[in-house]
Design an enzyme around this catalytic site. Structure first.
Site, PDB file in Angstrom:
ATOM      1  N   HIS A 197      -7.454   4.568   7.501  1.00  0.00           N
ATOM      2  CA  HIS A 197      -7.722   3.697   8.643  1.00  0.00           C
ATOM      3  C   HIS A 197      -6.394   3.431   9.315  1.00  0.00           C
ATOM      4  O   HIS A 197      -5.504   2.809   8.739  1.00  0.00           O
ATOM      5  CB  HIS A 197      -8.381   2.388   8.195  1.00  0.00           C
ATOM      6  CG  HIS A 197      -9.819   2.536   7.857  1.00  0.00           C
ATOM      7  ND1 HIS A 197     -10.425   1.824   6.837  1.00  0.00           N
ATOM      8  CD2 HIS A 197     -10.799   3.300   8.406  1.00  0.00           C
ATOM      9  CE1 HIS A 197     -11.713   2.157   6.768  1.00  0.00           C
ATOM     10  NE2 HIS A 197     -11.954   3.056   7.712  1.00  0.00           N
ATOM     11  N   GLU A 200      -4.016   0.215   9.479  1.00  0.00           N
ATOM     12  CA  GLU A 200      -3.547  -0.418   8.255  1.00  0.00           C
ATOM     13  C   GLU A 200      -2.128   0.047   7.929  1.00  0.00           C
ATOM     14  O   GLU A 200      -1.881   0.734   6.940  1.00  0.00           O
ATOM     15  CB  GLU A 200      -4.569  -0.138   7.141  1.00  0.00           C
ATOM     16  CG  GLU A 200      -5.918  -0.785   7.500  1.00  0.00           C
ATOM     17  CD  GLU A 200      -7.124  -0.312   6.692  1.00  0.00           C
ATOM     18  OE1 GLU A 200      -6.936   0.460   5.727  1.00  0.00           O
ATOM     19  OE2 GLU A 200      -8.251  -0.701   7.055  1.00  0.00           O
ATOM     20  N   ARG A 253      -8.988   1.902  14.393  1.00  0.00           N
ATOM     21  CA  ARG A 253      -9.313   2.116  12.974  1.00  0.00           C
ATOM     22  C   ARG A 253      -9.806   3.534  12.688  1.00  0.00           C
ATOM     23  O   ARG A 253      -9.476   4.131  11.661  1.00  0.00           O
ATOM     24  CB  ARG A 253     -10.388   1.093  12.603  1.00  0.00           C
ATOM     25  CG  ARG A 253     -11.157   1.320  11.316  1.00  0.00           C
ATOM     26  CD  ARG A 253     -12.264   0.283  11.224  1.00  0.00           C
ATOM     27  NE  ARG A 253     -13.290   0.578  10.246  1.00  0.00           N
ATOM     28  CZ  ARG A 253     -13.243   0.179   8.962  1.00  0.00           C
ATOM     29  NH1 ARG A 253     -12.224  -0.530   8.525  1.00  0.00           N
ATOM     30  NH2 ARG A 253     -14.212   0.477   8.135  1.00  0.00           N
ATOM     31  N   HIS A 322      -6.045   1.209   1.331  1.00  0.00           N
ATOM     32  CA  HIS A 322      -6.349   0.500   2.576  1.00  0.00           C
ATOM     33  C   HIS A 322      -5.606  -0.828   2.615  1.00  0.00           C
ATOM     34  O   HIS A 322      -4.949  -1.215   1.653  1.00  0.00           O
ATOM     35  CB  HIS A 322      -7.853   0.161   2.618  1.00  0.00           C
ATOM     36  CG  HIS A 322      -8.765   1.323   2.775  1.00  0.00           C
ATOM     37  ND1 HIS A 322      -9.475   1.561   3.931  1.00  0.00           N
ATOM     38  CD2 HIS A 322      -9.096   2.309   1.925  1.00  0.00           C
ATOM     39  CE1 HIS A 322     -10.209   2.641   3.772  1.00  0.00           C
ATOM     40  NE2 HIS A 322     -10.010   3.122   2.566  1.00  0.00           N
ATOM     41  N   GLU A 396      -6.956  -2.450  -1.567  1.00  0.00           N
ATOM     42  CA  GLU A 396      -6.764  -3.149  -0.297  1.00  0.00           C
ATOM     43  C   GLU A 396      -5.469  -3.928  -0.498  1.00  0.00           C
ATOM     44  O   GLU A 396      -5.400  -4.827  -1.345  1.00  0.00           O
ATOM     45  CB  GLU A 396      -7.920  -4.115   0.000  1.00  0.00           C
ATOM     46  CG  GLU A 396      -9.252  -3.458   0.282  1.00  0.00           C
ATOM     47  CD  GLU A 396      -9.413  -3.054   1.746  1.00  0.00           C
ATOM     48  OE1 GLU A 396      -8.511  -3.325   2.554  1.00  0.00           O
ATOM     49  OE2 GLU A 396     -10.453  -2.437   2.067  1.00  0.00           O
TER      50      GLU A 396
END
Lengths: 435, 275
Positions: A197, A200, A253, A322, A396
């Site tokens: 993405h 990020e 994104r 991510h 994440e």
């Protein structure tokens, strides 16, 4: 709970101050004898009464203090910024405190900022650093800079690192994967990807840091891993999207694929995999941020990895990175059914998170995707797990929303360092439990 | 038969109180009135805590020290017949801007079908409330005394930096956006403030301080970025007044033209009062 160094040094400064510093920095470069600002502080006073205003104005009369008013007194409620040389700090603060005038310290050490500014200018003067030792890991970079870094890394470590092109994007950009290998043929491998993405940014930046870490690593842990396994690292998994975040929309994104019949661009690459594709947890609307695409693997960025994994046949761990939320997740996202290896994956995640937190105290949660965040179909690690890659995880990274995708560059290195601790746990476990 | 007749309305009651997106919820027995303890890291507990904090931030209206979620300590949920799910959360908080320990809050969040969530919250502050009030007061007076309207763009900037001068403006954006985020939050959709695209002060003749904001709200789990035009009026000591209009970031139609400000086809809301 600490959250990494978000120092006041990454404060950006007003135009006149910037000019002053630039002047000072250039001066320092030109003639090494000119003024230095070591220990100088910039104080801010916001006079809220006439008495306070008067006390501040009095300071202007005291020439021997050599005060440098960056923002002169203008009136009540307007900030007054004063650069105070080190020898005058004591008397000035005493004067303010004795008269009940509150002040705050805006800049703790002016020279530190001057140095930083100077370093940044030197960096900007050279478009491409000459080696990975002078590469700035504490800044965000463009696609060109990252691709140049990869070439430097390979050139400096030809016996360990090679660069593979696994495909081309919609806009015909090459998709590169770095291979770290000490030899052998088709050894069991670990896969790490960042930047799927594009917005990020801390993930691609961490990927760069991981690449350097792997070649630098002297300790037993990584050496043991590389004795038996290869590591594949895809730093910019969505190059078109990444370029777009630099040129047009920082919040982009998805990929940049266009389809006739829709005005909207792009497919969510983390909904485009063939695992519960098109189910709940993805959108069929091309304008949606979680649009799954017309069919599984429609996106060349996704297909490239699918083809690579299928032809390699020997990947044992797959980690897709991510941001943000500070989570370590394992499959599934598309269904509430638990994976058969849930107990083991949960335990590995627990250890990995503990290792991560041990560095700066950063707080991570862990669990399966669907229970921890939300239902998501067509996700990367659901597919890789179903291919038989047992150790499939998604990270994440920082933070939990204060800056979100716009994480300050000063947090890149601490984030990469702590994440690496978790990756080491996963890689060591994989190596110790090869299947 | 009387027994069957009595049973039927109760069954209908149960059916009508099933929340619409029942498929998205884990299989809890949906018996009204029973308290279900939740794992504190369960997503619904976390988002209920955020909904509560959005409400608290907008109602306390303190740009100097808005609150952020640190950790959910304990959580539970109860189904209220005919209304919806009510969440009970106990969480620790931290300062939104600097991350310092800010204390803890107890809150209940009742998600309704057609109205904003009903939040009741009580917080224990670890910070010096008087100091915070003084900071707000100083900022307020500073803003009131501006002859030239304050303007700024991109807070934080693309590298995550917030200029020191902009920190309190960021706090004000958090307070105003929290109002929007609270109102828009549902059990399954949460929000976080991603960025202030632009801010422009509106000089007023009365004592109040007013700003026109364009903010980006990150919507979870849809991942959408919503562009919200927000008109905010701040009178010290009074609840903040917000008028807003949001639309998804219209990225599809742009092609290299930069951040779109969103189409007119969005939702438009205002608080009571004159502007």
């Amino acid at each position: 709970m600490s959250r990494g160094a978000v120092k006041t040094l990454d404060t950006s400064i007003q135009l006149e101050m910037r000019a002053l510093l630039l002047l000072a920095a250039l001066g320092a470069v030109a003639a090494a004898t000119t003024e230095n600002f070591v220990g100088h502080q910039v104080l801010r006073i916001v006079p809220s009464s006439d008495a306070e205003l008067q006390k501040v104005q009095e300071l202007q009369e005291l020439e021997h203090l050599q005060l440098d008013f960056w923002l002169s007194p203008r009136g009540l409620g307007n900030p007054v910024d004063i650069r105070v040389p080190f020898p005058s700090l004591q008397p000035v603060k005493a004067h303010l405190e004795a008269n009940g005038v509150p002040y705050s310290i805006m800049i703790e050490d002016v020279q530190a900022l001057v140095d930083l500014e100077q370093m940044q200018m030197l960096r900007r003067r050279r478009f491409v650093p000459l080696s990975t030792s002078t590469f700035d890991y504490t800044s965000y970079h463009t696609l060109e800079e990252i691709y140049a870094f990869m070439d430097l890394l390979v050139a400096e470590n030809p016996n360990l690192v090679s660069k593979l092109e696994i495909g081309r994007t919609t806009e015909n950009r090459p998709i590169y994967v770095l291979k770290f290998s000490k030899g052998g043929t088709n050894r069991p491998a670990i896969w790490i990807d960042t930047g799927i993405h594009s917005r990020e940014w801390v993930t691609q930046a961490s990927g760069i840091w991981f690449a350097k870490k792997i070649v630098q690593e002297q300790d037993e842990g990584l050496a043991n891993i590389l004795d038996q396994m290869d590591i594949f690292l895809e730093i910019v998994t969505n190059p078109d999207g990444f370029a777009f975040t630099h040129t047009s929309n920082r919040m982009w994104r998805k990929t940049r694929s266009k389809r006739s019949g829709s005005l909207c661009v792009g497919v969510d690459p983390n909904r485009n995999w063939d695992a519960g594709f098109g189910g709940s947890g993805a959108s069929s609307n091309p304008c949606s941020e979680t649009y799954h695409g017309p069919y599984a693997n429609s996106e060349p960025e996704v297909k490239a990895i699918v083809d690579f994994v299928k032809s390699h046949k020997n990947i044992k761990a797959f980690i897709s990175i991510h941001s943000y939320s500070q989570l370590l997740l394992y499959p599934y996202g598309y269904t509430t059914t638990a994976v058969p290896d849930k107990e083991e994956l949960h335990q590995v995640a627990k250890e990995a998170v503990a290792a991560l937190s041990s560095l700066y105290g950063t707080n991570y949660k862990y669990g399966s995707i669907i229970t921890t965040i939300y239902q998501a179909s067509g996700g990367t690690i659901d597919w890789t797990y179903n291919q038989g890659i047992k150790y499939s995880f998604t990270f994440e990274l920082r933070d939990t929303g204060r800056y979100g995708f716009l994480l300050p560059a000063s947090q890149i290195v601490p984030t990469a360092q702590e994440t690496w601790k978790a990756l080491e746990v996963i890689m060591a476990h994989t190596r110790g439990h090869l299947y | 038969m009387p027994g069957l007749r009595a049973a039927l309305p109760a069954a209908l009651l149960l059916l009508s109180s099933f929340p619409p997106a029942a498929a998205e919820r884990l299989p809890w027995p949906q018996v009204p009135g029973v308290m279900h303890p939740l794992n504190p890291s369960h997503r619904e507990a976390v988002w209920a805590a955020w909904t509560a904090l959005h409400y608290i931030n907008s109602h306390e209206a303190s740009p100097s020290r808005p609150l952020a979620l640190h950790k959910v300590v304990k959580a539970a949920a109860k189904m209220i017949p005919r209304l919806g799910w009510k969440y009970y959360v106990h969480c620790t908080t931290e300062g939104y801007i600097h991350g310092e320990n800010a204390g803890s809050c107890f809150a209940t969040v009742l998600y309704l079908k057609k109205s904003p969530p009903v939040v009741h919250g009580k917080c224990v502050h670890a910070q010096n409330k008087k100091q915070i009030q003084e900071e707000d007061h100083r900022f307020y007076e500073y803003l009131q005394h501006q002859k030239k309207p304050i303007t700024a763009n991109y807070i934080p900037d693309s590298n995550g930096n917030i200029a020191h001068d902009h920190l309190q403006l960021w706090g004000l954006a958090i307070v105003g956006s929290s109002y929007i985020m609270w109102k828009q939050s549902t059990e399954h959709t949460g929000y976080l403030l991603a960025q202030v695209s632009s801010v422009k002060q509106q000089i007023r003749k009365d004592n109040a301080v007013a700003f026109k904001f364009i903010v980006l709200l990150h919507e979870i789990p849809t991942q959408q970025m919503n562009v919200c035009h927000m008109y905010l009026v701040w009178t010290l000591g009074h609840p903040i007044r917000v008028k807003y209009s949001c639309a998804p970031d219209n990225h599809g139609l742009e092609d290299g033209s930069g951040q779109d400000s969103g189409s007119a086809a969005g939702t438009s809301h205002e608080t009571k009062g004159n502007f």
